[in-house]
Enzyme design. Sequence first.
Site, PDB file in Angstrom:
ATOM      1  N   ASN A  78       0.809  -1.102   0.056  1.00 41.71           N
ATOM      2  CA  ASN A  78      -0.095   0.047  -0.013  1.00 41.71           C
ATOM      3  C   ASN A  78       0.878   1.246  -0.019  1.00 41.71           C
ATOM      4  O   ASN A  78       2.231   1.219   0.135  1.00 41.71           O
ATOM      5  CB  ASN A  78      -1.063   0.041   1.157  1.00 41.71           C
ATOM      6  CG  ASN A  78      -0.407  -0.152   2.614  1.00 41.71           C
ATOM      7  OD1 ASN A  78       0.913   0.640   2.648  1.00 41.71           O
ATOM      8  ND2 ASN A  78      -0.684  -1.071   3.314  1.00 41.71           N
ATOM      9  N   GLY A  83      -2.751  -9.518   3.625  1.00 42.66           N
ATOM     10  CA  GLY A  83      -2.576 -10.276   2.467  1.00 42.66           C
ATOM     11  C   GLY A  83      -1.107 -10.607   2.246  1.00 42.66           C
ATOM     12  O   GLY A  83      -0.456 -10.982   3.250  1.00 42.66           O
ATOM     13  N   VAL A  84      -0.826 -10.505   0.938  1.00 42.85           N
ATOM     14  CA  VAL A  84       0.462 -10.897   0.522  1.00 42.85           C
ATOM     15  C   VAL A  84       1.696 -10.050   1.136  1.00 42.85           C
ATOM     16  O   VAL A  84       2.728 -10.468   1.457  1.00 42.85           O
ATOM     17  CB  VAL A  84       0.841 -10.926  -0.980  1.00 42.85           C
ATOM     18  CG1 VAL A  84       0.610  -9.723  -1.649  1.00 42.85           C
ATOM     19  CG2 VAL A  84       1.815 -11.887  -1.387  1.00 42.85           C
ATOM     20  N   ASP A  85       1.198  -8.870   1.326  1.00 46.43           N
ATOM     21  CA  ASP A  85       2.301  -7.736   1.988  1.00 46.43           C
ATOM     22  C   ASP A  85       2.590  -8.294   3.211  1.00 46.43           C
ATOM     23  O   ASP A  85       3.879  -8.267   3.924  1.00 46.43           O
ATOM     24  CB  ASP A  85       1.505  -6.461   2.171  1.00 46.43           C
ATOM     25  CG  ASP A  85       2.321  -5.335   2.476  1.00 46.43           C
ATOM     26  OD1 ASP A  85       3.568  -5.403   2.433  1.00 46.43           O
ATOM     27  OD2 ASP A  85       1.735  -4.329   2.657  1.00 46.43           O
ATOM     28  N   TYR A  93      -7.982  -4.930  -2.560  1.00 46.59           N
ATOM     29  CA  TYR A  93      -8.341  -4.027  -3.820  1.00 46.59           C
ATOM     30  C   TYR A  93      -9.301  -4.247  -4.686  1.00 46.59           C
ATOM     31  O   TYR A  93      -9.637  -3.445  -5.251  1.00 46.59           O
ATOM     32  CB  TYR A  93      -7.180  -3.496  -4.347  1.00 46.59           C
ATOM     33  CG  TYR A  93      -5.980  -2.777  -3.319  1.00 46.59           C
ATOM     34  CD1 TYR A  93      -6.493  -2.499  -1.917  1.00 46.59           C
ATOM     35  CD2 TYR A  93      -4.969  -2.110  -3.770  1.00 46.59           C
ATOM     36  CE1 TYR A  93      -5.605  -1.649  -1.118  1.00 46.59           C
ATOM     37  CE2 TYR A  93      -4.121  -1.479  -2.953  1.00 46.59           C
ATOM     38  CZ  TYR A  93      -4.702  -1.029  -1.685  1.00 46.59           C
ATOM     39  OH  TYR A  93      -3.739  -0.284  -0.692  1.00 46.59           O
TER      40      TYR A  93
HETATM   41  P1  ADP Z   1      -4.158  -6.016  -2.838  1.00 46.09           P
HETATM   42  O1  ADP Z   1      -4.420  -5.175  -1.767  1.00 46.09           O
HETATM   43  O2  ADP Z   1      -3.431  -5.405  -4.159  1.00 46.09           O
HETATM   44  O3  ADP Z   1      -5.534  -6.399  -3.443  1.00 46.09           O
HETATM   45  P2  ADP Z   1      -3.670  -8.553  -1.403  1.00 46.09           P
HETATM   46  O4  ADP Z   1      -2.552  -9.039  -0.871  1.00 46.09           O
HETATM   47  O5  ADP Z   1      -5.097  -8.370  -0.573  1.00 46.09           O
HETATM   48  O6  ADP Z   1      -3.369  -7.306  -2.431  1.00 46.09           O
HETATM   49  O7  ADP Z   1      -4.110  -9.677  -2.688  1.00 46.09           O
HETATM   50  C1  ADP Z   1      -3.448  -9.870  -3.783  1.00 46.09           C
HETATM   51  C2  ADP Z   1      -3.444 -11.391  -4.260  1.00 46.09           C
HETATM   52  O8  ADP Z   1      -2.439 -11.851  -3.378  1.00 46.09           O
HETATM   53  C3  ADP Z   1      -4.683 -12.223  -3.938  1.00 46.09           C
HETATM   54  O9  ADP Z   1      -5.037 -12.862  -5.027  1.00 46.09           O
HETATM   55  C4  ADP Z   1      -4.362 -13.044  -2.492  1.00 46.09           C
HETATM   56  O10 ADP Z   1      -5.065 -14.264  -2.589  1.00 46.09           O
HETATM   57  C5  ADP Z   1      -2.625 -13.267  -2.822  1.00 46.09           C
HETATM   58  N1  ADP Z   1      -2.073 -13.776  -2.011  1.00 46.09           N
HETATM   59  C6  ADP Z   1      -2.128 -13.483  -0.799  1.00 46.09           C
HETATM   60  N2  ADP Z   1      -1.136 -14.114   0.189  1.00 46.09           N
HETATM   61  C7  ADP Z   1      -0.264 -14.546  -1.006  1.00 46.09           C
HETATM   62  C8  ADP Z   1       1.084 -15.210  -0.814  1.00 46.09           C
HETATM   63  N3  ADP Z   1       1.651 -15.545   0.265  1.00 46.09           N
HETATM   64  N4  ADP Z   1       1.688 -15.473  -1.819  1.00 46.09           N
HETATM   65  C9  ADP Z   1       1.119 -15.123  -3.171  1.00 46.09           C
HETATM   66  N5  ADP Z   1      -0.260 -14.561  -3.142  1.00 46.09           N
HETATM   67  C10 ADP Z   1      -0.842 -14.262  -2.050  1.00 46.09           C
END
Ligand code: ADP
Length: 176
Positions: free
Chosen positions: A29, A37-39, A126
Amino acid sequence: MDERIASRIKLVRGDITTLNVDAIVNAANTSLLGGGGVDGAIHRAAGPELLAECRTLGGCATGSAKITRGYRLPTDHVIHTVGPVYSGGGRGEADLLASCYRESLRLAAEHQCKTVAFPAISCGVYGYPLAEAARVSLEATAEFLAESELPREVTWCLFDQPAYDAYQEALAAAAD
Ligand code: ADP
């Protein structure tokens, strides 16, 4: 999409924090100070040194990208990019999403990264529709790869089956 470009694009299902590539991309962000999430997964796996470096960067605009080291991750670099929040598609979301991929790939090439992995940027909290995000991101990436030898290979690491299926369909459609 040219066959030579398609051969440089891979899809896998899994957790991006486990990948042994030259750079992974974080769907961050604008604060770059961590999130869910992935962050969250990337910061947990990298350790507190990642957050310390991110604090020095002064945030990141939507559609832009910044690069850090990977610390305890198996990857050398983390490229932090900020995807658009989806609000119907009429607010420049596609251009901003394409810009995330271009700017991330530009940083990867500048840092001599041969292998880069992306998550499905903007497709979680998002709210970007998966099929549309997959199409936009593959198109932007194919355009970049056609002009640049680096990165040699780009992998999407899709966390769940719907995301994997959406990217697979978009890649098949683009390869026609
Ligand atoms: P954004 O805020 O950009 O939408 P998110 O982290 O919420 O970011 O989600 C982006 C994508 O990453 C989603 O498809 C989610 O399922 C995926 N995601 C979450 N954790 C992981 C991970 N450890 N490795 C890869 N992808 C992930």
